[in-house]
Design an enzyme around this catalytic site. Structure first.
Site, PDB file in Angstrom:
ATOM      1  N   ASN A 188       1.824   0.064 -22.818  1.00  5.05           N
ATOM      2  CA  ASN A 188       1.126   0.963 -21.876  1.00  5.05           C
ATOM      3  C   ASN A 188      -0.332   0.563 -21.673  1.00  5.05           C
ATOM      4  O   ASN A 188      -1.074   0.424 -22.643  1.00  5.05           O
ATOM      5  CB  ASN A 188       1.140   2.401 -22.409  1.00  5.05           C
ATOM      6  CG  ASN A 188       2.498   3.042 -22.306  1.00  5.05           C
ATOM      7  OD1 ASN A 188       3.474   2.545 -22.854  1.00  5.05           O
ATOM      8  ND2 ASN A 188       2.574   4.154 -21.599  1.00  5.05           N
ATOM      9  N   LYS A 210      13.200  -2.806 -14.070  1.00 10.12           N
ATOM     10  CA  LYS A 210      12.358  -3.910 -14.562  1.00 10.12           C
ATOM     11  C   LYS A 210      13.207  -4.883 -15.395  1.00 10.12           C
ATOM     12  O   LYS A 210      13.026  -6.094 -15.326  1.00 10.12           O
ATOM     13  CB  LYS A 210      11.183  -3.380 -15.388  1.00 10.12           C
ATOM     14  CG  LYS A 210      10.126  -2.630 -14.593  1.00 10.12           C
ATOM     15  CD  LYS A 210       9.366  -3.481 -13.587  1.00 10.12           C
ATOM     16  CE  LYS A 210       8.426  -4.486 -14.206  1.00 10.12           C
ATOM     17  NZ  LYS A 210       7.587  -5.146 -13.158  1.00 10.12           N
ATOM     18  N   THR A 214       7.320  -5.099 -18.493  1.00 10.67           N
ATOM     19  CA  THR A 214       6.953  -4.010 -19.395  1.00 10.67           C
ATOM     20  C   THR A 214       7.777  -4.051 -20.680  1.00 10.67           C
ATOM     21  O   THR A 214       8.896  -4.574 -20.690  1.00 10.67           O
ATOM     22  CB  THR A 214       7.198  -2.663 -18.673  1.00 10.67           C
ATOM     23  OG1 THR A 214       7.169  -1.603 -19.624  1.00 10.67           O
ATOM     24  CG2 THR A 214       8.571  -2.620 -18.004  1.00 10.67           C
ATOM     25  N   ASP A 215       7.236  -3.457 -21.725  1.00  6.81           N
ATOM     26  CA  ASP A 215       8.000  -3.338 -22.978  1.00  6.81           C
ATOM     27  C   ASP A 215       9.125  -2.305 -22.856  1.00  6.81           C
ATOM     28  O   ASP A 215      10.011  -2.243 -23.716  1.00  6.81           O
ATOM     29  CB  ASP A 215       7.074  -2.983 -24.154  1.00  6.81           C
ATOM     30  CG  ASP A 215       6.359  -1.641 -23.996  1.00  6.81           C
ATOM     31  OD1 ASP A 215       6.443  -1.033 -22.901  1.00  6.81           O
ATOM     32  OD2 ASP A 215       5.706  -1.196 -24.962  1.00  6.81           O
ATOM     33  N   GLU A 216       9.104  -1.508 -21.767  1.00  2.67           N
ATOM     34  CA  GLU A 216      10.116  -0.447 -21.649  1.00  2.67           C
ATOM     35  C   GLU A 216      11.521  -1.018 -21.459  1.00  2.67           C
ATOM     36  O   GLU A 216      12.509  -0.320 -21.664  1.00  2.67           O
ATOM     37  CB  GLU A 216       9.729   0.524 -20.533  1.00  2.67           C
ATOM     38  CG  GLU A 216       8.357   1.113 -20.793  1.00  2.67           C
ATOM     39  CD  GLU A 216       7.961   2.297 -19.918  1.00  2.67           C
ATOM     40  OE1 GLU A 216       8.833   3.003 -19.420  1.00  2.67           O
ATOM     41  OE2 GLU A 216       6.734   2.498 -19.771  1.00  2.67           O
ATOM     42  N   TYR A 254      13.372   3.361 -14.207  1.00  2.43           N
ATOM     43  CA  TYR A 254      12.275   2.382 -14.101  1.00  2.43           C
ATOM     44  C   TYR A 254      12.544   1.192 -15.007  1.00  2.43           C
ATOM     45  O   TYR A 254      12.494   0.023 -14.588  1.00  2.43           O
ATOM     46  CB  TYR A 254      10.937   3.047 -14.469  1.00  2.43           C
ATOM     47  CG  TYR A 254       9.811   2.062 -14.755  1.00  2.43           C
ATOM     48  CD1 TYR A 254       9.328   1.221 -13.756  1.00  2.43           C
ATOM     49  CD2 TYR A 254       9.239   1.982 -16.035  1.00  2.43           C
ATOM     50  CE1 TYR A 254       8.290   0.311 -14.024  1.00  2.43           C
ATOM     51  CE2 TYR A 254       8.210   1.086 -16.311  1.00  2.43           C
ATOM     52  CZ  TYR A 254       7.744   0.253 -15.290  1.00  2.43           C
ATOM     53  OH  TYR A 254       6.733  -0.646 -15.558  1.00  2.43           O
ATOM     54  N   ARG A 273       3.225   5.836 -28.013  1.00  2.71           N
ATOM     55  CA  ARG A 273       3.006   4.699 -27.117  1.00  2.71           C
ATOM     56  C   ARG A 273       1.947   3.798 -27.740  1.00  2.71           C
ATOM     57  O   ARG A 273       1.086   4.253 -28.499  1.00  2.71           O
ATOM     58  CB  ARG A 273       2.519   5.168 -25.727  1.00  2.71           C
ATOM     59  CG  ARG A 273       3.513   6.066 -24.974  1.00  2.71           C
ATOM     60  CD  ARG A 273       4.738   5.266 -24.556  1.00  2.71           C
ATOM     61  NE  ARG A 273       5.729   6.034 -23.788  1.00  2.71           N
ATOM     62  CZ  ARG A 273       6.816   6.602 -24.315  1.00  2.71           C
ATOM     63  NH1 ARG A 273       7.044   6.541 -25.630  1.00  2.71           N
ATOM     64  NH2 ARG A 273       7.700   7.222 -23.541  1.00  2.71           N
ATOM     65  N   LEU A 289       0.842  -1.213   0.000  1.00  2.82           N
ATOM     66  CA  LEU A 289       0.000   0.000   0.000  1.00  2.82           C
ATOM     67  C   LEU A 289       0.868   1.250   0.000  1.00  2.82           C
ATOM     68  O   LEU A 289       0.802   2.077   0.911  1.00  2.82           O
ATOM     69  CB  LEU A 289      -0.995  -0.009   1.169  1.00  2.82           C
ATOM     70  CG  LEU A 289      -1.968  -1.186   1.188  1.00  2.82           C
ATOM     71  CD1 LEU A 289      -2.937  -1.074   2.367  1.00  2.82           C
ATOM     72  CD2 LEU A 289      -2.775  -1.274  -0.116  1.00  2.82           C
ATOM     73  N   ASP A 317       5.522  -5.821   2.603  1.00  2.00           N
ATOM     74  CA  ASP A 317       6.524  -5.450   1.609  1.00  2.00           C
ATOM     75  C   ASP A 317       7.123  -6.727   1.012  1.00  2.00           C
ATOM     76  O   ASP A 317       7.533  -7.620   1.767  1.00  2.00           O
ATOM     77  CB  ASP A 317       7.608  -4.638   2.346  1.00  2.00           C
ATOM     78  CG  ASP A 317       8.589  -3.979   1.407  1.00  2.00           C
ATOM     79  OD1 ASP A 317       8.810  -4.503   0.297  1.00  2.00           O
ATOM     80  OD2 ASP A 317       9.157  -2.946   1.799  1.00  2.00           O
TER      81      ASP A 317
END
Ligand code: NAD
Ligand code: TYD
Length: 351
Positions: free
Chosen positions: A185, A160, A131-133, A156, A220, A36, A60
């Site tokens: 995205n 990842k 992610t694709d990033e 980021y 995107r 959270l 966590d």
């Protein structure tokens, strides 16, 4: 009967995955661990919080003791890992938090899965949502696919990418059964209004400016969040072990065209004169290291598992705009911070 640990289930995509899985896996137990952070919102899960097959644990993923006790208490056999710090702009400001949760948190989960399962890896799966990033940035042509070389550009994306590498290293070194998917995205209901589409909706409702980074020409590939959740479910059931899957909407938009579409949809929904919201657009300083273009070739997923996005983008934007207009309290609670009180009310304790 599956015992599935979902991480980050109170976030945007995670909450859609939790709700979908409760429908699609009626005999499974779902345990949702979520810290959270600002992005975790139990209001996203209000309608299922009392479901008999659902357990929420506030915690966590970096907490090794807690993760170990969850694996043993619930005899976890499947992990669907979504918990992460997820916003590029925040990663530019606070890269350490991204390394901590996205890399170390993933490592804690992987290592626990290995320790709990190593006597018998059959019927076990560690599914990592990525992610694709991680693939970096495209120029005008080309598409990312499962074979694209990693080339992350933002903190980021680097965090990842590192987590993806750890997942694959655990497969290669210890034989852990894994699947990784790299998605483009997402947009849709319950997305935190730091991300572009809900940010635009919120700014229009507040009569504020709409900031577009640089010239708005970055591209995107947008996918409705429920289509992503469905892809995750399909891959979980039918995907090949130790494979990766690229998931995308085949739906490329420059930021400026996308923002104008959201503006038109908002004007229609609010009964505004044509062009009202577009006047709020302001071109602002570009994001540092701003990736130019992302686009995904999801033909492996289409050909092997028969997946395709269910919505046209204009429909998805309509649904999204209407969801935010019908759930103004959700947005207000997120913006004024009172959504974090919800946990205290529900669980009678401090998050
Ligand atoms: P989000 O930021 O909305 O939610 C992340 C969730 O993780 C929150 O509920 C947060 O409280 C929780 N969390 C953060 N740190 C934690 C920790 N240390 N321990 C436990 N929980 C923690 O993110 P999202 O947009 O729903 O993305 C979910 C996943 O999907 C991420 O792994 C992201 O990289 C990936 N992804 C997102 C997109 C996208 O467009 N949003 C696209 C592809 C992949
Ligand atoms: P975002 O929703 O942050 O997702 P990501 O950076 O992971 O792609 O941003 C989507 C695109 O919109 C990205 O090119 C950055 C741009 N953007 C703006 O132009 N203005 C904004 O206020 C935000 C948040 C993003």
């Amino acid at each position: 009967m599956k015992k599935i640990l979902i991480t980050g289930g109170a976030g945007f995509i995670g909450s859609h995955v939790v709700k979908l899985f409760l429908q699609k896996h009626p005999t499974a137990t779902l345990v949702n661990i979520d810290k959270l952070t600002y992005a975790g919102n139990l209001e996203n899960l209000k309608e299922i919080e009392a479901h008999p097959n659902y357990v929420f644990v506030k915690g966590d993923i970096c907490d090794r003791k807690l993760v170990k006790s969850i694996f043993s208490s619930y005899a976890i056999d499947t992990v669907v890992h979504l918990a992460a710090e997820s916003h590029v702009d925040r990663s530019i400001e606070s890269p350490f938090e991204f390394a901590q949760t996205n890399i170390m948190g993933t490592l804690v989960l992987l290592n626990q899965a290995k320790e709990s399962w190593e006597k018998d890896f059959s019927n076990k799966l560690f599914y990592h949502v990525s992610t694709d990033e991680v693939f970096g940035s495209l120029e005008e042509t080309g598409l990312f696919s499962e074979t694209t070389a990693y080339d992350p550009k933002s903190p980021y994306a680097a965090s990842k990418a590192s987590s993806d590498h750890f997942v694959k290293a655990y497969q290669n070194t210890y034989g852990l059964p894994v699947i990784v998917s790299n998605c483009s995205n997402n947009y849709g209901p319950n997305q935190f209004p730091e991300k572009l589409i809900p940010l635009v909706i919120h700014r229009i409702l507040e009569n504020q400016c709409i900031p577009i980074y640089g010239q708005g020409l970055n591209v995107r590939d947008w996918l409705y969040v429920e289509d992503h959740a469905n892809a995750i479910d399909l891959i979980l059931r039918k995907g090949k072990l130790n494979h990766t899957y690229a998931i995308g909407g085949a739906n490329e938009w420059t930021n400026i065209d996308l923002v104008k579409l959201v503006c038109r949809t908002m004007d229609n929904a609010l009964g505004n004169k044509k062009g009202t919201s577009e006047k709020r657009i302001e071109f602002v300083k570009d994001r540092a290291g701003h990736d130019k273009r992302y686009a995904i070739d999801s033909s492996k997923l289409a050909n092997e598992l028969g997946w395709k996005p269910s919505l046209q983008f204009e429909e998805g934007i309509q649904l999204t705009v209407h969801w935010y207009l019908e759930n103004k309290t959700w947005l207000e609670n997120v913006v004024n911070g009172s959504y974090q009180e919800y946990y205290k009310k529900q669980y009678n304790t401090t998050p």
